[in-house]
Design a protein around this motif. Structure first.
Motif, PDB file in Angstrom:
ATOM      1  N   LEU A 173      44.527  43.284  36.437  1.00 20.19           N
ATOM      2  CA  LEU A 173      44.485  41.855  36.175  1.00 20.19           C
ATOM      3  C   LEU A 173      43.405  41.433  35.267  1.00 20.19           C
ATOM      4  CD1 LEU A 173      44.887  40.814  39.964  1.00 20.19           C
ATOM      5  CD2 LEU A 173      46.575  40.585  38.066  1.00 20.19           C
ATOM      6  N   TRP A 174      42.309  42.213  35.130  1.00 16.42           N
ATOM      7  CA  TRP A 174      40.986  41.873  34.590  1.00 16.42           C
ATOM      8  C   TRP A 174      41.403  42.138  32.922  1.00 16.42           C
ATOM      9  CZ3 TRP A 174      38.186  45.178  31.367  1.00 16.42           C
ATOM     10  CH2 TRP A 174      36.894  44.715  30.897  1.00 16.42           C
ATOM     11  N   ASP A 223      42.454  38.876  48.546  1.00 20.38           N
ATOM     12  CA  ASP A 223      43.675  39.318  48.515  1.00 20.38           C
ATOM     13  C   ASP A 223      44.439  38.063  47.849  1.00 20.38           C
ATOM     14  OD1 ASP A 223      43.587  41.892  49.054  1.00 20.38           O
ATOM     15  OD2 ASP A 223      44.078  41.711  51.210  1.00 20.38           O
ATOM     16  N   ARG A 281      42.784  48.965  45.408  1.00 20.79           N
ATOM     17  CA  ARG A 281      42.410  47.522  45.005  1.00 20.79           C
ATOM     18  C   ARG A 281      41.581  47.477  43.675  1.00 20.79           C
ATOM     19  NH1 ARG A 281      43.412  47.705  50.340  1.00 20.79           N
ATOM     20  NH2 ARG A 281      44.268  45.864  51.093  1.00 20.79           N
ATOM     21  N   GLN A 299      46.812  37.299  32.763  1.00 20.20           N
ATOM     22  CA  GLN A 299      46.649  37.300  34.266  1.00 20.20           C
ATOM     23  C   GLN A 299      45.288  37.127  34.772  1.00 20.20           C
ATOM     24  OE1 GLN A 299      48.822  38.255  36.380  1.00 20.20           O
ATOM     25  NE2 GLN A 299      50.208  39.985  35.767  1.00 20.20           N
ATOM     26  N   ARG A 300      44.329  37.281  33.603  1.00 18.07           N
ATOM     27  CA  ARG A 300      42.900  37.097  34.044  1.00 18.07           C
ATOM     28  C   ARG A 300      42.744  35.256  34.125  1.00 18.07           C
ATOM     29  NH1 ARG A 300      37.339  39.350  31.059  1.00 18.07           N
ATOM     30  NH2 ARG A 300      35.787  38.280  32.287  1.00 18.07           N
ATOM     31  N   VAL A 351      43.881  34.073  37.520  1.00 19.64           N
ATOM     32  CA  VAL A 351      42.872  34.429  38.638  1.00 19.64           C
ATOM     33  C   VAL A 351      41.945  33.369  38.437  1.00 19.64           C
ATOM     34  CG1 VAL A 351      41.393  36.180  39.394  1.00 19.64           C
ATOM     35  CG2 VAL A 351      43.297  36.952  38.825  1.00 19.64           C
ATOM     36  N   ARG A 377      44.073  47.439  41.057  1.00 21.59           N
ATOM     37  CA  ARG A 377      44.804  46.189  40.825  1.00 21.59           C
ATOM     38  C   ARG A 377      43.823  45.198  40.321  1.00 21.59           C
ATOM     39  NH1 ARG A 377      49.118  42.982  40.286  1.00 21.59           N
ATOM     40  NH2 ARG A 377      48.858  40.909  41.620  1.00 21.59           N
ATOM     41  N   GLN A 378      42.448  45.113  40.651  1.00 22.57           N
ATOM     42  CA  GLN A 378      41.733  44.375  40.051  1.00 22.57           C
ATOM     43  C   GLN A 378      41.364  44.710  38.413  1.00 22.57           C
ATOM     44  OE1 GLN A 378      37.726  45.167  41.442  1.00 22.57           O
ATOM     45  NE2 GLN A 378      36.443  43.387  40.463  1.00 22.57           N
ATOM     46  N   PHE A 410      35.918  37.876  36.590  1.00 21.41           N
ATOM     47  CA  PHE A 410      36.833  37.004  36.127  1.00 21.41           C
ATOM     48  C   PHE A 410      36.288  35.800  35.368  1.00 21.41           C
ATOM     49  CE2 PHE A 410      39.268  39.926  38.741  1.00 21.41           C
ATOM     50  CZ  PHE A 410      40.281  40.150  38.165  1.00 21.41           C
ATOM     51  N   TYR A 447      36.552  47.220  45.733  1.00 21.82           N
ATOM     52  CA  TYR A 447      36.540  46.457  44.658  1.00 21.82           C
ATOM     53  C   TYR A 447      35.294  46.885  43.654  1.00 21.82           C
ATOM     54  CZ  TYR A 447      40.348  43.441  46.412  1.00 21.82           C
ATOM     55  OH  TYR A 447      41.667  42.755  47.106  1.00 21.82           O
ATOM     56  N   LEU A 486      43.751  37.894  44.023  1.00 20.39           N
ATOM     57  CA  LEU A 486      44.201  39.107  43.391  1.00 20.39           C
ATOM     58  C   LEU A 486      45.671  39.609  43.913  1.00 20.39           C
ATOM     59  CD1 LEU A 486      40.576  41.258  43.101  1.00 20.39           C
ATOM     60  CD2 LEU A 486      41.558  39.252  41.764  1.00 20.39           C
TER      61      LEU A 486
END
Length: 308
Positions: free
Chosen positions: A103-104, A267, A96, A109-110, A113, A99-100, A204, A198, A270
């Motif tokens: 995206l960050w 979930d 996780r 992608q950020r 979110v 994954r975080q 974000f 996480y 993200l």
């Protein structure tokens, strides 16, 4: 064998316990808290977050028992205004976190979110054409309306958010109550974030602080939990205000099933972690290093070079 979990059942735990001016030691499979009023046994396996305030001492055996129970420990300042340190959560999987981080690190992608975080606060959704600046304007109006509504509902005058972290007693009762409520919510969100694997620092919406993601997540729930808890607490009087507000927050955590929502909301925000390890691979040896990264694929077993 220690039974660790890819995603611990945070919803099944008590939310938090705040202790100050006490001594904590290990007792049976839990801990025992000693203070001027006596002693009480705490089954820490049922506890999500233990907050240790000023004047607290804790034995090595107690910390080992707390950690083995999957309870997150946080060391805080007076009235929980400062958050000094936190212990390791129960999961040993980094899926996780990875994954975080992915995206960050991707601006597109950020932004998606961030928009989802704001959309969760508006039941009717947000028009797709709104810019982030316009969305923040709508969010500000929503929060101001929530303060105004709470002021009318509880009969407590509202003059705006105004307090000095370094001069706690100089703030008016309502601002102190809001700060106490928010710090309690931050602690529970922080514990859920750490327990799930996480990073509390990869925010974000918020950025630049080691608790940025905690502030992101807590903002999803403030209007429904900390705002009414603070206004209700002030409406009932100033005696033991901060303690009563913390207790009201704890009641609202249960009523609103907060612990069952946080991880599901994470979930939802993200998405599911990719390439999650099996529970067996995580549980087999919590202290063993994981696989090694390689452009051609992970190298199994955590060995730096062949044969060692």
């Amino acid at each position: 064998m220690k039974d660790l979990h890819i995603l611990p059942k945070v919803r099944d735990s008590w939310s938090y316990l705040y202790i100050e001016h006490a001594h904590i030691d290990q007792e049976d499979k839990g801990i025992c808290v000693h203070d001027a009023r006596g002693r009480v046994h705490v089954p820490c396996a049922s506890l999500h977050l233990l907050l240790l305030g000023p004047g607290t001492t804790v034995t090595h055996a107690a910390i080992a028992t707390i950690a083995a129970s999957g309870c997150v420990v946080g060391w805080t300042g007076e009235q929980q205004v400062r958050f000094y340190a936190t212990g390791l959560g129960e999961t040993r999987s980094s899926s996780r976190l990875l994954r975080q981080a992915s995206l960050w690190a991707d601006p597109a992608q950020r932004l998606r979110v961030v928009r989802r975080m704001y959309e969760m606060r508006f039941p009717d959704g947000l028009p797709a054409e709104l810019t982030l600046r316009q969305i923040r304007g709508k969010e500000g109006a929503r929060v101001r309306a929530a303060y105004a509504e709470a002021s009318r509902r509880f009969g407590v005058p509202w003059g705006g958010r105004d307090y000095d972290r370094d001069s706690w007693d100089a703030a008016d009762p309502l601002n102190r109550a809001l700060s106490a409520a928010n710090s309690t919510l931050y602690g529970v969100c922080h514990a859920a974030i750490v327990a799930a694997g996480y990073s509390p620092g990869l925010g974000f919406v918020h950025t630049g602080k080691m608790l940025s993601f905690v502030y992101d997540v807590a903002d999803l729930y403030k209007v429904e939990i900390t705002v009414p808890a603070a206004f209700m607490g002030v409406a009932e009087g100033e005696a033991r205000l901060e303690a009563r507000v913390r207790h009201r927050c704890r009641d609202l955590f249960v009523e609103r099933e907060l612990l069952g929502r946080i991880l599901a909301d994470l979930d939802r925000l993200l998405g599911p972690a990719q390439d999650s390890p099996t529970p067996e691979s995580v549980d087999a040896d919590p202290a063993q290093p994981g696989d090694l990264w390689d452009p051609a694929g992970a190298v199994e077993g955590g060995r730096n070079f062949e044969g060692v």
